[in-house]
Design a protein around this motif. Structure first.
Motif, PDB file in Angstrom:
ATOM      1  N   THR A 152      -9.406   2.977  -2.523  1.00  0.00           N
ATOM      2  CA  THR A 152      -8.684   1.720  -2.714  1.00  0.00           C
ATOM      3  C   THR A 152      -9.596   0.637  -3.271  1.00  0.00           C
ATOM      4  O   THR A 152      -9.154  -0.202  -4.059  1.00  0.00           O
ATOM      5  CB  THR A 152      -8.059   1.246  -1.384  1.00  0.00           C
ATOM      6  OG1 THR A 152      -9.072   1.185  -0.369  1.00  0.00           O
ATOM      7  CG2 THR A 152      -6.960   2.196  -0.944  1.00  0.00           C
ATOM      8  N   ILE A 155      -9.733   1.267  -6.970  1.00  0.00           N
ATOM      9  CA  ILE A 155      -8.517   0.780  -7.642  1.00  0.00           C
ATOM     10  C   ILE A 155      -8.602  -0.733  -7.829  1.00  0.00           C
ATOM     11  O   ILE A 155      -8.293  -1.264  -8.904  1.00  0.00           O
ATOM     12  CB  ILE A 155      -7.267   1.162  -6.828  1.00  0.00           C
ATOM     13  CG1 ILE A 155      -7.077   2.675  -6.827  1.00  0.00           C
ATOM     14  CG2 ILE A 155      -6.024   0.471  -7.397  1.00  0.00           C
ATOM     15  CD1 ILE A 155      -6.008   3.161  -5.866  1.00  0.00           C
ATOM     16  N   ALA A 156      -9.027  -1.432  -6.778  1.00  0.00           N
ATOM     17  CA  ALA A 156      -9.128  -2.887  -6.860  1.00  0.00           C
ATOM     18  C   ALA A 156     -10.127  -3.314  -7.924  1.00  0.00           C
ATOM     19  O   ALA A 156      -9.843  -4.216  -8.731  1.00  0.00           O
ATOM     20  CB  ALA A 156      -9.524  -3.463  -5.497  1.00  0.00           C
ATOM     21  N   TYR A 191      -4.476  10.633  -5.074  1.00  0.00           N
ATOM     22  CA  TYR A 191      -3.356   9.775  -5.441  1.00  0.00           C
ATOM     23  C   TYR A 191      -2.470  10.496  -6.451  1.00  0.00           C
ATOM     24  O   TYR A 191      -2.670  11.678  -6.717  1.00  0.00           O
ATOM     25  CB  TYR A 191      -3.874   8.451  -6.004  1.00  0.00           C
ATOM     26  CG  TYR A 191      -4.807   7.723  -5.067  1.00  0.00           C
ATOM     27  CD1 TYR A 191      -4.385   7.323  -3.803  1.00  0.00           C
ATOM     28  CD2 TYR A 191      -6.119   7.447  -5.428  1.00  0.00           C
ATOM     29  CE1 TYR A 191      -5.240   6.652  -2.936  1.00  0.00           C
ATOM     30  CE2 TYR A 191      -6.994   6.776  -4.570  1.00  0.00           C
ATOM     31  CZ  TYR A 191      -6.549   6.397  -3.330  1.00  0.00           C
ATOM     32  OH  TYR A 191      -7.384   5.745  -2.468  1.00  0.00           O
ATOM     33  N   VAL A 195      -0.205   5.830  -9.565  1.00  0.00           N
ATOM     34  CA  VAL A 195      -1.348   4.986  -9.228  1.00  0.00           C
ATOM     35  C   VAL A 195      -2.224   4.777 -10.466  1.00  0.00           C
ATOM     36  O   VAL A 195      -2.682   3.656 -10.733  1.00  0.00           O
ATOM     37  CB  VAL A 195      -2.160   5.593  -8.073  1.00  0.00           C
ATOM     38  CG1 VAL A 195      -3.428   4.781  -7.824  1.00  0.00           C
ATOM     39  CG2 VAL A 195      -1.316   5.663  -6.817  1.00  0.00           C
ATOM     40  N   THR A 199      -2.594   1.126 -12.111  1.00  0.00           N
ATOM     41  CA  THR A 199      -3.923   0.510 -12.164  1.00  0.00           C
ATOM     42  C   THR A 199      -4.182  -0.099 -13.533  1.00  0.00           C
ATOM     43  O   THR A 199      -4.720  -1.206 -13.654  1.00  0.00           O
ATOM     44  CB  THR A 199      -5.002   1.557 -11.838  1.00  0.00           C
ATOM     45  OG1 THR A 199      -4.790   2.063 -10.516  1.00  0.00           O
ATOM     46  CG2 THR A 199      -6.396   0.951 -11.936  1.00  0.00           C
ATOM     47  N   TRP A 249      -2.870  -5.849  -4.199  1.00  0.00           N
ATOM     48  CA  TRP A 249      -2.254  -5.470  -2.917  1.00  0.00           C
ATOM     49  C   TRP A 249      -1.075  -4.541  -3.135  1.00  0.00           C
ATOM     50  O   TRP A 249      -0.914  -3.548  -2.416  1.00  0.00           O
ATOM     51  CB  TRP A 249      -1.813  -6.739  -2.179  1.00  0.00           C
ATOM     52  CG  TRP A 249      -0.828  -6.453  -1.074  1.00  0.00           C
ATOM     53  CD1 TRP A 249      -1.103  -5.931   0.142  1.00  0.00           C
ATOM     54  CD2 TRP A 249       0.597  -6.643  -1.128  1.00  0.00           C
ATOM     55  NE1 TRP A 249       0.064  -5.792   0.872  1.00  0.00           N
ATOM     56  CE2 TRP A 249       1.122  -6.221   0.124  1.00  0.00           C
ATOM     57  CE3 TRP A 249       1.467  -7.139  -2.093  1.00  0.00           C
ATOM     58  CZ2 TRP A 249       2.482  -6.280   0.404  1.00  0.00           C
ATOM     59  CZ3 TRP A 249       2.815  -7.213  -1.805  1.00  0.00           C
ATOM     60  CH2 TRP A 249       3.322  -6.775  -0.573  1.00  0.00           C
ATOM     61  N   THR A 252      -2.462  -0.957  -4.318  1.00  0.00           N
ATOM     62  CA  THR A 252      -3.212  -0.252  -3.273  1.00  0.00           C
ATOM     63  C   THR A 252      -2.327   0.087  -2.075  1.00  0.00           C
ATOM     64  O   THR A 252      -2.541   1.102  -1.409  1.00  0.00           O
ATOM     65  CB  THR A 252      -4.414  -1.099  -2.805  1.00  0.00           C
ATOM     66  OG1 THR A 252      -3.974  -2.405  -2.404  1.00  0.00           O
ATOM     67  CG2 THR A 252      -5.443  -1.239  -3.924  1.00  0.00           C
ATOM     68  N   ARG A 253      -1.336  -0.733  -1.820  1.00  0.00           N
ATOM     69  CA  ARG A 253      -0.374  -0.436  -0.748  1.00  0.00           C
ATOM     70  C   ARG A 253       0.348   0.870  -1.038  1.00  0.00           C
ATOM     71  O   ARG A 253       0.484   1.741  -0.148  1.00  0.00           O
ATOM     72  CB  ARG A 253       0.621  -1.590  -0.634  1.00  0.00           C
ATOM     73  CG  ARG A 253       1.830  -1.348   0.256  1.00  0.00           C
ATOM     74  CD  ARG A 253       2.692  -2.604   0.278  1.00  0.00           C
ATOM     75  NE  ARG A 253       3.984  -2.393   0.921  1.00  0.00           N
ATOM     76  CZ  ARG A 253       5.084  -1.979   0.280  1.00  0.00           C
ATOM     77  NH1 ARG A 253       5.036  -1.743  -1.031  1.00  0.00           N
ATOM     78  NH2 ARG A 253       6.212  -1.812   0.939  1.00  0.00           N
ATOM     79  N   ALA A 255      -0.745   3.202  -3.118  1.00  0.00           N
ATOM     80  CA  ALA A 255      -1.737   4.273  -3.179  1.00  0.00           C
ATOM     81  C   ALA A 255      -2.062   4.816  -1.789  1.00  0.00           C
ATOM     82  O   ALA A 255      -2.135   6.037  -1.581  1.00  0.00           O
ATOM     83  CB  ALA A 255      -3.011   3.760  -3.855  1.00  0.00           C
ATOM     84  N   ARG A 256      -2.247   3.936  -0.814  1.00  0.00           N
ATOM     85  CA  ARG A 256      -2.533   4.393   0.553  1.00  0.00           C
ATOM     86  C   ARG A 256      -1.355   5.185   1.117  1.00  0.00           C
ATOM     87  O   ARG A 256      -1.544   6.188   1.816  1.00  0.00           O
ATOM     88  CB  ARG A 256      -2.850   3.186   1.438  1.00  0.00           C
ATOM     89  CG  ARG A 256      -4.230   2.580   1.218  1.00  0.00           C
ATOM     90  CD  ARG A 256      -4.587   1.609   2.328  1.00  0.00           C
ATOM     91  NE  ARG A 256      -3.717   0.443   2.295  1.00  0.00           N
ATOM     92  CZ  ARG A 256      -4.020  -0.694   1.670  1.00  0.00           C
ATOM     93  NH1 ARG A 256      -5.166  -0.795   1.010  1.00  0.00           N
ATOM     94  NH2 ARG A 256      -3.177  -1.715   1.698  1.00  0.00           N
ATOM     95  N   LYS A 259      -1.339   8.687  -0.510  1.00  0.00           N
ATOM     96  CA  LYS A 259      -2.442   9.532  -0.040  1.00  0.00           C
ATOM     97  C   LYS A 259      -2.186  10.025   1.375  1.00  0.00           C
ATOM     98  O   LYS A 259      -2.498  11.176   1.714  1.00  0.00           O
ATOM     99  CB  LYS A 259      -3.749   8.757  -0.106  1.00  0.00           C
ATOM    100  CG  LYS A 259      -4.973   9.631   0.172  1.00  0.00           C
ATOM    101  CD  LYS A 259      -6.263   8.920  -0.174  1.00  0.00           C
ATOM    102  CE  LYS A 259      -7.459   9.850   0.001  1.00  0.00           C
ATOM    103  NZ  LYS A 259      -8.725   9.218  -0.423  1.00  0.00           N
TER     104      LYS A 259
END
Length: 514
Positions: A152, A155-156, A191, A195, A199, A249, A252-253, A255-256, A259
């Motif tokens: 994450t 990604i950020a 991912y 994603v 990104t 946010w 990544t939200r 993506a988590r 995963k």
């Protein structure tokens, strides 16, 4: 490049007794076709809309609120036909004379977009030259490799890098080269393809939405609004600092979530994913000295551009302050020269050689000449409006609409007006060149800074360009990622709703503060 996605399943058999009927699909017209239609429509409307003019301020040349009066343009049908015929030429180098008429043989001030046109070509050459050295690709790969264990966070970081490209130079088509790098990377990290696509698309897109000095949005719009590209940069940077974390946010939200539970993926598995996971991270042992030098030159060039265009004294001491002795106050002619010179420096330092530099120069100019022509065509529309003296009438109608509204309402309305305009004119530069001559003077009537109108335009355009199906960046990127458009819409539409609310609030607040 095809922009359609075909599911991995057998197609339905054709009807018995003949070939399958050809399937017709609607294709939204290109920016050139839209602007051609707008040009004809405006020319025809000029026969119906009454002529009228405003008195102008002797110092600034801007219209004086409440001074509108009907007028007679004095144009014959032949004159009007010649205006239509010469619109693209006048859009490039038409001259505004003392009587307010624009033509290629007049004496006075340049009205055409020749300066912006050359600047677009110059920055296109610079970007192409930097990409040709391979430094940018390897630089992103190196960052990805070093952060491979922190998904994450990676990604950020990547989204921030893409957003910096978006806010400074309108990074769009250049992103298409990164899909081949990020798709295997994101799959290897657990991912999905959404994603990887998000990104890039949302990362660069949120930067364009919150453009600070993006020449294709902020630059063109500021020129058309008759203000410096540095006007309003502080508030635009504040919007960038607020909106980029929101976009990070959101991605990544998702993506988590994917995963932790792959069944929640909006894309699902695609043929070839396992092989790509095997490739995993691209191995870039280190950046060469040449590549590091190129990246430093690119960063320094954009940093110097920001320094050169910001009206420092006016930002610190107010709009009427005299410029500092060290303040450059550069505009498009100087910026075009800067990027042309630095393009050659990048090519030489990057080791492209004489042939490589020449090839990148012509390729870069060729890739961006379409953007320049769109700007010229849009400026030609405003020439027709000016010469037929209907610009004042349109302004007068909109003045009556916004008169009496508070500054906050005005800022919000400017943002919302530009949302449908962005769908009508998909080109950011074309939208800016077409709308700003009409919308920017409304800020004078409402008592707010013109930079608010520029910010409203680019924010609305940025939101729309995250989802518009007419964008080669969106559709081409999704095709490369093998993500269907409907799947992408399910992912991004809630974010677009959030950005619309935040954008409306930000423009209302900015107008009040101005």
């Amino acid at each position: 490049m095809s922009t359609t996605h075909r599911a991995d399943r057998p197609s339905a058999p054709p009807p018995a007794g003949g070939d399958a009927p050809a399937r017709r699909s609607f294709h939204f017209p290109s920016a050139f076709a839209v602007l051609f239609g707008v040009t004809i429509a405006v020319w025809l409307l000029a026969f119906v809309i009454p002529s009228g003019t405003y008195q102008t301020d002797a110092d600034s040349g801007r219209p004086i609120p409440g001074s509108y009066a009907a007028s007679d343009s004095g144009l014959s049908f032949g004159d009007r036909l010649m205006d239509l015929f010469m619109a693209p030429v006048n859009g490039l180098y038409g001259i505004l004379n003392s009587d307010g008429k624009i033509g290629p043989y007049e004496s006075g001030e340049l009205y055409g977009a020749a300066g912006v046109f050359l600047f677009v070509l110059a920055i296109g050459i610079f970007i192409t030259m930097a990409m040709r050295t391979g430094a940018i690709d390897d630089g992103v790969a190196r960052v990805a490799q070093r952060m491979s264990g922190r998904g994450t966070a990676l990604i950020a970081v990547l989204m921030i890098l893409f957003s910096i490209g978006g806010t400074t130079e309108g990074m769009a088509e250049e992103t298409l080269g990164f899909y081949a790098l990020l798709i295997p990377l994101m799959l290897a990290l657990g991912y999905d393809r959404m994603v990887a696509a998000a990104t890039i698309l949302v990362g660069a897109g949120i930067g364009v939405l919150a453009s600070t000095v993006n020449p294709f949005a902020t630059g063109v719009a500021s020129d058309a609004a008759d203000i410096s590209i540095g006007d309003g940069i502080g508030y635009r940077f504040l919007m960038y600092l607020v909106l980029v974390p929101v976009a990070v946010w959101w991605v990544t939200r998702y993506a988590r979530r994917v995963k932790a539970d792959p069944s929640r993926s909006l894309v699902g598995p695609v043929v070839g994913d396992d092989e790509l996971r095997g490739h995993g991270l691209r191995d870039v042992a280190h950046l060469t000295g040449r590549q590091k030098s190129v990246l430093a030159i690119v960063a320094a060039t954009f940093a110097f551009m920001i320094f050169a265009i910001v009206p420092w004294a006016q930002v610190i001491h107010g709009p009427d302050a005299s410029s500092f002795a060290w303040q450059l106050d550069w505009y498009f002619p100087e910026l075009a020269a800067l990027f042309l010179v630095m393009s050659l420096v990048v090519g030489v330092v990057g080791g492209l050689g004489e042939h490589g530099v020449s090839e990148a120069l012509t390729r870069g100019a060729g890739d961006f000449v379409g953007v320049g022509l769109i700007i010229v065509l849009a400026r030609g529309v405003t020439v027709i409006m000016n010469n037929t003296e209907i610009t004042g009438t349109v302004l007068h109608a909109m003045e009556n609409t916004v008169s009496g509204t508070s500054s906050g309402v005005f800022g919000a309305v400017m943002f919302l007006i530009n949302v449908p305009l962005a769908f009508l004119v998909p080109s950011t530069s074309g939208h800016a060149a077409l709308a700003m001559p009409i919308l920017a003077p409304l800020a004078d009537f409402a008592g707010v800074q013109r930079s608010i109108v520029v910010t409203a335009f680019q924010s609305a355009s940025g939101v729309v360009n995250l989802i518009t199906p007419t964008s080669a960046v969106v559709m081409g990127g999704l095709a490369l990622a093998k993500v269907r458009y409907d799947q992408y819409l399910r992912f991004v539409l809630p974010l677009v709703g959030i950005l619309l609310v935040l954008g409306t609030a930000a423009l209302a607040f900015g107008a009040v503060m101005s």
